[in-house]
Design an enzyme around this catalytic site. Structure first.
Site, PDB file in Angstrom:
ATOM      1  CG  ASP A  82      -0.362  -0.215   2.479  1.00  0.00           C
ATOM      2  OD1 ASP A  82       0.709  -0.956   2.642  1.00  0.00           O
ATOM      3  OD2 ASP A  82      -0.937   0.232   3.684  1.00  0.00           O
ATOM      4  CD  GLU A 140       3.128  -1.128   7.727  1.00  0.00           C
ATOM      5  OE1 GLU A 140       3.227  -1.005   8.917  1.00  0.00           O
ATOM      6  OE2 GLU A 140       3.298  -0.096   7.014  1.00  0.00           O
ATOM      7  CD  GLU A 141       2.726   3.103   5.409  1.00  0.00           C
ATOM      8  OE1 GLU A 141       2.431   3.553   6.680  1.00  0.00           O
ATOM      9  OE2 GLU A 141       3.693   2.933   4.838  1.00  0.00           O
ATOM     10  CG  HIS A 365       5.319   7.706   6.210  1.00  0.00           C
ATOM     11  ND1 HIS A 365       4.399   7.680   7.256  1.00  0.00           N
ATOM     12  CD2 HIS A 365       5.798   6.648   5.959  1.00  0.00           C
ATOM     13  CE1 HIS A 365       4.269   6.223   7.304  1.00  0.00           C
ATOM     14  NE2 HIS A 365       5.328   5.827   6.224  1.00  0.00           N
TER      15      HIS A 365
HETATM   16 NI    NI Z   1       6.589   0.938   5.332  1.00  0.00          NI
END
Ligand code: NI
Length: 399
Positions: A82, A140-141, A365
């Site tokens: 993702d 996962e996020e 990020h």
């Molecule tokens: Ni990651």
């Protein structure tokens, strides 16, 4: 010797393919639980390799099993797929074409590397003992995360060990992180409502000021880390959201506070919850206010299995030399890989992807996050060679 050159040829082809796949995923990022095109792409490629049993345990995840010709254990290899709700600012030629979404954590690379490994290994069934299960995980996020869904679906029920890689720009290309024990933190959040009594700003005696109480609370929360905790333990408490008031001449009724709590030890994690509430209760009691407190337990800490990590370290030394090994400490990030570890001993492996000279220096990020694509080659080599080492190794540590 001839065998080696055929392998080199295959490795070279797959490396180019993996870089191409990574760029495709990078250009087409999809958010957590919405990895429709990504998972379809992965599914189609896996089926095209032949020799794999490919299934879709949830709408946007894909699992492929490679059953070796010899009996043995089951090794899970996991990649997450993702992206994040971030507007990309890299100016890469393969930058996101999906406005507002970006692969800013390297999951595009994880997916591509695991696909590459599946492509190579699917042609080597005769050399494999047991089974390799390639797990292409969604979400996962975004807690509660895709890993726990796959665990509930039974994807790792009969898995004996699990390994996951994470490309990291905190580590230079040419280094692989080896961490024994805790690697990522327990990653929790909280919501606080501080309740006072609204009124005119000129008449504080007729109101209970939630902003004044909140200021004390926010300051006092930092005292948990500095004054209430064993200094050898690790804990971060960050107040990250704060909302109150609409007019300058009005004392508001309430203040909303949100924050994040990171820890490694389960004891510290529990302590933090009760210490936060003790401070909130103490301050609001002292001033005649009240509160609501909601604590959300997020991802558990990833704790690497010691025996398995030793085998991974041996492989890194054999494959790249000891200068590749970077013995690290845990980091205050969160990872839902921990969900698998409630069932299976595992090892999570940071793969260096930073390159100062090329300006690949941005943190995860970040809108300008990128990876050194040569790190993908390191990752493929680990994923291709680790199964043979783990599955053909019948030492005593094998459970
Ligand atoms: Ni990651």
């Amino acid at each position: 010797m001839q065998n080696t050159s055929i392998e080199d040829q295959l490795m070279k082809e797959v490396q180019d393919k993996v870089k191409e796949w990574r760029r495709y995923f990078h250009r087409n990022p999809e958010l957590s639980f919405k990895e429709e095109k990504t998972s379809q792409f992965v599914y189609d490629e896996l089926v095209s390799f032949g020799g794999l049993e490919v299934t879709r345990p949830t709408r946007t995840s894909v699992v492929a099993s490679l059953i070796g010709e010899k009996p043995g254990k089951v090794l899970g290899l996991r990649a997450d797929m993702d992206a994040l709700p971030i507007q990309e600012e890299t100016n890469l030629e393969f930058a996101s074409e999906n406005e507002g979404n970006m692969h800013a954590c390297g999951h595009d690379g994880h997916t591509a590397m695991l696909l590459g490994a599946a492509k190579i290994l699917s042609q080597k069934k005769d050399e494999i003992n047991g089974e390799i299960r390639f797990i292409f995980q969604h979400a996962e996020e975004l807690p509660p995360g895709g890993a726990q869904e796959l665990v509930k679906k039974g994807v790792v029920d009969d898995v004996d060990y699990i390994v996951g890689l994470h490309l990291m720009t905190t580590l230079p290309k040419g280094k692989i992180g080896i961490v024994y024990g805790p690697l990522t933190s327990n990653s929790d959040t909280f919501d606080l409502k501080i309740i006072g009594k609204g009124g005119h700003s000129s008449q504080p005696e007729n109101s209970i000021d939630p902003i004044a109480m909140s200021a004390q609370i926010i300051n006092n929360l930092q005292q948990i880390v500095s004054r209430s905790l064993d200094p050898s333990e690790k804990l971060v408490i960050s107040t990250t959201t704060l909302q109150a008031g609409m007019a300058k001449n009005v004392i508001p009724e309430t203040v909303q506070i949100g924050g994040s709590v990171r820890s490694f030890s389960p004891i510290v994690r529990k302590q933090a919850v009760s210490l936060i509430e003790r401070i909130v209760k103490g301050v609001t009691d002292a001033h005649g206010g009240s509160y609501e407190f909601h604590y959300q337990y997020g991802y558990d800490s990833v704790i690497n299995d010691l025996e398995l990590t030793k085998v991974v370290e041996e492989l890194i030394v054999e494959e790249f030399g000891s200068e590749y090994v970077e013995h690290g400490e845990g980091m205050m990030g969160g990872e839902d890989f921990s969900a698998y570890l409630t069932k299976v001993p595992g090892c999570f492996v940071p793969v260096g992807a930073r390159n100062e000279e090329e300006g690949i220096i941005y943190p995860h990020h970040h809108p300008r996050f990128d990876i050194d694509e040569e790190a993908l080659v390191d990752g493929i080599r680990i994923l291709v060679n680790l199964p043979k080492k783990i599955l053909s190794n019948q030492k005593e540590w094998m459970r």
